[in-house]
Design a protein around this motif. Structure first.
Motif, mmCIF file in Angstrom:
data_model
loop_
_atom_site.group_PDB
_atom_site.id
_atom_site.type_symbol
_atom_site.label_atom_id
_atom_site.label_comp_id
_atom_site.label_asym_id
_atom_site.label_seq_id
_atom_site.Cartn_x
_atom_site.Cartn_y
_atom_site.Cartn_z
ATOM 1 N N TYR A 409 -2.652 -25.498 15.817
ATOM 2 C CA TYR A 409 -2.727 -25.190 14.630
ATOM 3 C C TYR A 409 -1.309 -26.449 14.402
ATOM 4 O O TYR A 409 -0.985 -27.768 13.237
ATOM 5 N N ALA A 410 -0.811 -27.410 15.450
ATOM 6 C CA ALA A 410 0.138 -28.649 15.072
ATOM 7 C C ALA A 410 -0.542 -29.625 14.535
ATOM 8 O O ALA A 410 0.212 -30.534 13.943
ATOM 9 N N ALA A 411 -1.896 -29.869 15.850
ATOM 10 C CA ALA A 411 -2.445 -31.076 15.049
ATOM 11 C C ALA A 411 -3.051 -30.905 13.487
ATOM 12 O O ALA A 411 -3.124 -32.266 12.670
ATOM 13 N N GLN A 412 -3.633 -29.595 13.565
ATOM 14 C CA GLN A 412 -3.800 -29.979 12.090
ATOM 15 C C GLN A 412 -2.865 -30.236 10.252
ATOM 16 O O GLN A 412 -3.389 -30.666 10.011
ATOM 17 N N ARG A 413 -1.920 -30.240 11.424
ATOM 18 C CA ARG A 413 -0.075 -30.258 10.542
ATOM 19 C C ARG A 413 0.029 -31.564 11.110
ATOM 20 O O ARG A 413 1.097 -31.997 10.783
ATOM 21 N N HIS A 414 -0.600 -32.390 11.053
ATOM 22 C CA HIS A 414 -0.006 -33.965 12.075
ATOM 23 C C HIS A 414 1.218 -33.381 12.863
ATOM 24 O O HIS A 414 2.305 -34.539 12.075
ATOM 25 N N ILE A 415 1.168 -32.683 13.852
ATOM 26 C CA ILE A 415 2.985 -32.460 14.716
ATOM 27 C C ILE A 415 1.875 -32.705 16.118
ATOM 28 O O ILE A 415 1.284 -31.923 16.598
ATOM 29 N N GLN A 416 2.868 -33.569 16.284
ATOM 30 C CA GLN A 416 3.380 -34.072 17.544
ATOM 31 C C GLN A 416 3.752 -33.157 18.878
ATOM 32 O O GLN A 416 4.661 -32.648 18.253
ATOM 33 N N VAL A 417 3.247 -32.337 19.591
ATOM 34 C CA VAL A 417 3.766 -31.777 20.428
ATOM 35 C C VAL A 417 3.993 -32.111 22.044
ATOM 36 O O VAL A 417 2.937 -32.319 22.384
ATOM 37 N N ILE A 418 5.593 -32.159 21.951
ATOM 38 C CA ILE A 418 5.687 -32.958 23.267
ATOM 39 C C ILE A 418 6.064 -31.292 24.373
ATOM 40 O O ILE A 418 6.990 -30.762 23.791
ATOM 41 N N PRO A 419 4.754 -31.235 25.292
ATOM 42 C CA PRO A 419 5.841 -30.277 26.276
ATOM 43 C C PRO A 419 6.431 -30.680 27.468
ATOM 44 O O PRO A 419 7.000 -31.657 28.106
ATOM 45 N N GLU A 420 7.985 -29.960 27.476
ATOM 46 C CA GLU A 420 8.407 -30.232 28.810
ATOM 47 C C GLU A 420 8.815 -29.219 29.866
ATOM 48 O O GLU A 420 8.439 -28.543 29.402
ATOM 49 N N PHE A 421 8.673 -30.174 30.780
ATOM 50 C CA PHE A 421 9.356 -29.228 31.741
ATOM 51 C C PHE A 421 10.187 -30.355 32.849
ATOM 52 O O PHE A 421 10.765 -31.286 33.700
ATOM 53 N N GLU A 422 11.033 -29.866 33.038
ATOM 54 C CA GLU A 422 12.872 -29.769 33.417
ATOM 55 C C GLU A 422 12.733 -29.603 34.817
ATOM 56 O O GLU A 422 12.316 -28.799 35.097
ATOM 57 N N THR A 423 12.529 -30.849 35.663
ATOM 58 C CA THR A 423 13.179 -31.660 36.396
ATOM 59 C C THR A 423 14.312 -32.343 36.808
ATOM 60 O O THR A 423 14.025 -33.387 35.862
ATOM 61 N N PRO A 424 14.754 -32.928 38.275
ATOM 62 C CA PRO A 424 13.943 -32.004 38.795
ATOM 63 C C PRO A 424 15.519 -31.031 39.253
ATOM 64 O O PRO A 424 15.162 -30.540 39.721
ATOM 65 N N GLY A 425 16.627 -30.947 38.249
ATOM 66 C CA GLY A 425 17.454 -30.224 37.848
ATOM 67 C C GLY A 425 16.944 -29.070 37.209
ATOM 68 O O GLY A 425 15.842 -29.073 36.751
ATOM 69 N N HIS A 426 18.078 -28.017 36.882
ATOM 70 C CA HIS A 426 17.285 -26.596 36.125
ATOM 71 C C HIS A 426 15.870 -26.187 35.867
ATOM 72 O O HIS A 426 15.141 -25.868 35.484
ATOM 73 N N ALA A 427 15.779 -26.781 37.564
ATOM 74 C CA ALA A 427 14.677 -26.129 37.503
ATOM 75 C C ALA A 427 13.967 -24.734 38.167
ATOM 76 O O ALA A 427 13.232 -24.200 39.638
ATOM 77 N N ARG A 428 14.944 -23.769 38.799
ATOM 78 C CA ARG A 428 14.981 -22.421 39.065
ATOM 79 C C ARG A 428 13.885 -21.792 39.463
ATOM 80 O O ARG A 428 13.071 -21.174 40.504
ATOM 81 N N ALA A 429 13.401 -20.935 38.130
ATOM 82 C CA ALA A 429 12.031 -20.400 38.189
ATOM 83 C C ALA A 429 10.650 -21.038 38.382
ATOM 84 O O ALA A 429 9.957 -20.189 39.068
ATOM 85 N N ALA A 430 11.078 -22.771 38.566
ATOM 86 C CA ALA A 430 9.623 -23.193 39.408
ATOM 87 C C ALA A 430 9.852 -22.910 40.734
ATOM 88 O O ALA A 430 8.973 -23.144 41.338
ATOM 89 N N ILE A 431 10.759 -23.087 41.004
ATOM 90 C CA ILE A 431 11.076 -22.994 42.626
ATOM 91 C C ILE A 431 11.149 -21.941 43.122
ATOM 92 O O ILE A 431 10.199 -21.604 43.699
ATOM 93 N N LYS A 432 11.628 -20.463 42.427
ATOM 94 C CA LYS A 432 11.136 -19.489 42.725
ATOM 95 C C LYS A 432 9.964 -18.671 43.015
ATOM 96 O O LYS A 432 9.438 -18.303 43.774
#
Length: 840
Positions: A409-432
């Motif tokens: 949907y975004a690509a059709q509308r010329h929007i680049q979607v940047i995925p963020e994986f927060e590391t190394p801090g703010h990562a408690r959900a991933a750690i657990k």
């Protein structure tokens, strides 16, 4: 005989007590009331907690606890308090009865007082209260809870209303004819003679083959308006023509409307798309309210191109989740206003929100919040999400198919979607989540697989607290399994983008707010430092980590994006650790989102650009949309970085943001010379400013309406500043002349969004819950004068203290002074904003 009677009575009382109905959750009610701000000049807030027994049974002084999320409260007087407070982690606490107290008798109550950081508005209150009984510790039951304040805010509210009134007076009333034909403001436009073009269901679209996708998009948009899909041909008379001009810049376009046809010219698909979006903003605002027979468009020639290539909005779905449908709706909004980057913050301490094949625990554990003692199948409640794991804000994630749909949907509308994986801090959900995976495979006796993606050193005894209060939220960079994990999520992300046919140029790996004390007592860290002599100390692990992350991305033809800290390092300055620029990454094409322009870091973005980092200006003082619109107690939002209203993003000057910075993070006026001595942007540094970004963090957002309220209309300022050409008021050296020029531009902007864009958004993409401003007022000689920021909106009022509604009297002129006067602004559709009270 007396002994026998006493024994009998004791036996009877014991029997009655044992068979009496035990107290239940509905018996207890909690009240949390702010009683004093700046308690004893400490800058802290004093609050009173009261527990009421509404039942018919005594509430004992043991056997239960009340859990909640709050702003780090602590008891004012520990010894005298009948209640104890225990900090579990993050913003998660529990209230326990003091075993030495006598409990709470039926109809009775107990009280205690707590201190916390300063609480300035109602969204600061503790929330998510539920009770857990010792006999059934795995079950949490919500309880009745009331929060409020005893502080008299009348003088603050009156002062704010007067300030708003004075600001509104300066906004000139302009007609539609005096406004630019499209938004954001185009580089140039010229109205042509010869009459209008009449757009109807009979229209045809003539396109060159390379613009087929944009032609199909336009056809579908017009079908929504006319109920009929236009025919797409290679050529046609009286049509919308999409054609190539290779001399135009990549995202530039020209839009020419004559009585004969509409011609959109560009050198790229994106340029054609932006021409289409401009055409749509020329349609009357209420076009999307109902099916149309025809639309009349003035003849005009528009020549346009964006100022920045990176025009970004960051959406935080980790703290509190937003559904796929809201992301799709957001993309409609962003694309309409030519914002071409959607940066999605997928994970944080409080949630992981994207499915990664092969790592089901990320969403099965990290994507779910609810009451738990072990966090084996969910993580702790946060931000008031409560005990039920099926809540809609703490629990939720995008499936792989969901995300692919979003990407398409975004690509059709010329929007680049940047995925963020927060590391190394703010990562408690991933750690657990990876802890849960470890436990699963260890039960199966497979230690190798258990440790494959482990994110923490199991023997680490380091002690720390993050800014948000977590003591276990930082990934350990000395573990090889960490990089196996990063490679896994990167590769799975690449697969999703390929399947969606969407561009992926970068992955954002965070880098924000790692607290002091991490890794200090980690055996694997100690071992790594002993083996790798290039790591001189614990702080050098930062460089070690991002060097390896960068290598992972570069091997996949991607570049690294992150918060500013990815280009910083800690060193000792006058005996204290301080973050300074790390020159070792300046040639690695790191894209840094620089948010911190507070507390001595006002020039950090320019410093980083000057040494070679690619910088996306994300200044908290102007671009953090989660900050409250103003300092009212009744206005939702954060305020640690100041206040951000509609004006702050619009007044932002990318290449000299000192010039229009007039308030500090407290909302107080800056003293003359405040920026003296700060680094300025060099000519070379200017080339490294790649764009502007506005984030919307979601700590206080519980619904889609909450999200849209903070998003709009603030985001119009981002759209304007990132697209429109450099304004004269940005560069004019005469401060008085510059201020006059800005005020004129501000009036045009306000009239444009009030009379064209907000009425459009009442209907576009299903309609948006944008914030309707509060009225400003002032009083003199027994009369009240009121106004609103948007002149086409209506002020209604009541004189009996009731809430104004759509039938209340309309303010046209002065109102007689009244102690019971209330004012409320309504938009053209009849939806009302927040009511304000008149204070004499």
């Amino acid at each position: 005989m007396k002994h026998t009677i006493r024994s009998f009575m004791y036996l009877m009382l014991t029997t009655v007590f044992c068979h009496a109905q035990p107290f239940v959750a509905s018996d207890i009610r909690l009240s949390w009331t702010i009683t004093e701000n700046n308690y004893k000049n400490s800058g802290e807030t004093l609050s009173r907690i009261t527990l009421y027994n509404q039942g018919k049974t005594n509430i004992p002084a043991k056997g239960w606890a009340i859990y909640f999320n709050g702003s780090n409260p602590r008891l004012q007087d520990i010894e005298a308090s009948p209640i104890r407070i225990h900090h579990i982690n993050g913003d998660y606490f529990k209230l326990l009865p003091n075993a030495a107290s006598e409990g709470i008798t039926p109809g009775g109550q107990i009280q205690t007082y707590v201190l916390s950081r300063e609480l300035k508005n109602y969204t600061d209150h503790a929330k998510g209260f539920y009770i857990v009984f010792d006999k059934n510790p795995s079950v949490g039951i919500p309880i009745k809870a009331e929060t409020g304040s005893l502080i008299d805010y009348s003088s603050r509210e009156k002062e704010l209303a007067s300030k708003i009134y004075k600001e509104n007076i300066l906004i000139k009333q302009l007609s539609l004819e005096q406004l630019p034909p499209v938004f954001p403001t185009p580089n140039s436009y010229q109205f042509l003679k010869g009459g209008d073009f009449i757009l109807s269901s009979a229209i045809k679209i003539a396109t060159e083959e390379q613009f087929d996708n944009e032609a199909k998009y336009l056809s579908k948009e017009l079908e929504t308006l006319f109920g009929k899909s236009p025919v797409i041909k290679k050529s046609a008379k009286n049509s919308i023509i999409l054609q190539t001009d290779k001399n135009l810049a990549t995202e530039a376009y020209q839009l020419k409307i004559t009585p004969e046809n509409i011609v959109i010219t560009a050198s790229s698909n994106a340029g054609i798309f932006y021409g289409i979006q401009s055409l749509k903003t020329m349609f009357p605002p209420k076009t999307w309210a109902a099916k149309q027979d025809s639309i009349s468009l003035k003849s005009v020639l528009i020549k346009d191109a964006p100022r920045f290539v990176h025009r970004a909005f960051m959406m935080d779905v980790s703290r509190n989740f937003q559904p796929k449908e809201e992301v799709i709706k957001l993309i409609d909004l962003l694309s309409l206003y030519k914002i071409n980057v959607l940066h999605i913050h997928f994970n944080d301490d409080e949630g992981w929100r994207i499915e990664i094949p092969g790592l089901p625990e990320l969403t099965a554990v990290g994507g779910r919040r609810g009451h738990t003692l072990t966090e084996e199948d969910r993580i702790f409640p946060a931000y008031g999400s409560g005990p039920d794991v099926n809540n809609t804000t703490g629990t939720g994630f995008f499936s792989r198919n969901d995300y692919i749909e979003i990407l398409k949907y975004a690509a059709q509308r010329h929007i680049q979607v940047i995925p963020e994986f927060e590391t190394p801090g703010h990562a408690r959900a991933a750690i657990k989540a990876m802890d849960a995976r470890y436990a699963r495979f260890m039960k199966e006796g497979n230690e190798v697989e258990a440790k494959k993606y482990l994110l923490r050193d199991l023997n680490d005894q380091s002690e720390y607290r993050s800014v948000q209060g977590w003591n276990d939220n930082v990934i350990n960079p000395a573990l090889p399994s960490v990089y196996t994990f990063l490679e896994k999520i990167t590769d799975e992300t690449i697969k999703m983008y390929k399947e969606a046919g969407a561009p992926l140029k970068t992955v954002h790996f965070g880098g924000d707010e790692v607290p002091e004390g991490v890794w200090q007592k980690s055996p694997v860290v100690k071992q790594l430092i002993a083996q790798d002599k290039s790591i001189e100390n614990i702080d050098e692990l930062w460089y070690y980590y991002f060097k390896k992350v960068n290598k992972i991305l570069r091997s996949r033809n991607l570049y690294l994006s992150g918060w500013e800290e990815i280009g910083l390092k800690k060193i000792l300055v006058n005996g204290k650790k301080q973050m300074v620029i790390d020159n070792r990454f300046t040639n690695e094409n790191f894209h840094t989102d620089v948010w911190n322009n507070l507390h001595g870091n006002e020039d950090l973005a320019y410093k980083m650009a000057n040494v070679g980092y690619k910088v996306v200006l994300t200044n908290v003082t102007n671009m953090y949309l989660d900050l409250a619109y103003n300092e009212s107690y009744y206005e939702p939002g954060q305020y640690w970085g100041g206040y951000v209203d509609v004006n702050k993003p619009h007044s932002f000057i990318p290449y000299n943001y000192y010039k229009n910075q007039k308030e500090d993070f407290r909302g107080e006026s800056l003293k003359p010379g405040y920026f003296d001595g700060k680094d300025r942007l060099s000519a070379e540094g200017k080339k490294n400013i790649v764009g502007i970004q506005a984030p919307l963090w979601s700590e206080i957002i519980k619904t889609t309406d909450d999200f849209e309220y903070l998003l709009l209309p603030k985001i119009f300022g981002l759209a304007e500043r990132s697209w429109a050409k450099e304004a004269e008021w940005e560069i004019n050296q005469d401060s008085l002349k510059s201020e006059q020029l800005y005020q004129n531009d501000w009036s045009v902007f306000v009239n444009t969004i009030a009379k064209k864009e907000l009425p459009r958004l009442d209907y576009y993409s299903g309609g948006f819950n944008y914030r309707i401003p509060t009225a400003g007022y002032t009083s003199d000689n027994g009369v009240v004068n009121a106004n609103t920021q948007f002149h086409n909106f209506i002020i209604r009022y009541t004189l009996d203290g009731t809430e104004p509604n759509g039938n209340s009297k309309i303010y046209n002129n002065q109102i007689e002074d009244s102690a019971n006067l209330k004012l409320r602004v309504f938009n053209e559709k009849g939806r009302g904003g927040r009511t304000i009270t008149y204070y004499k």
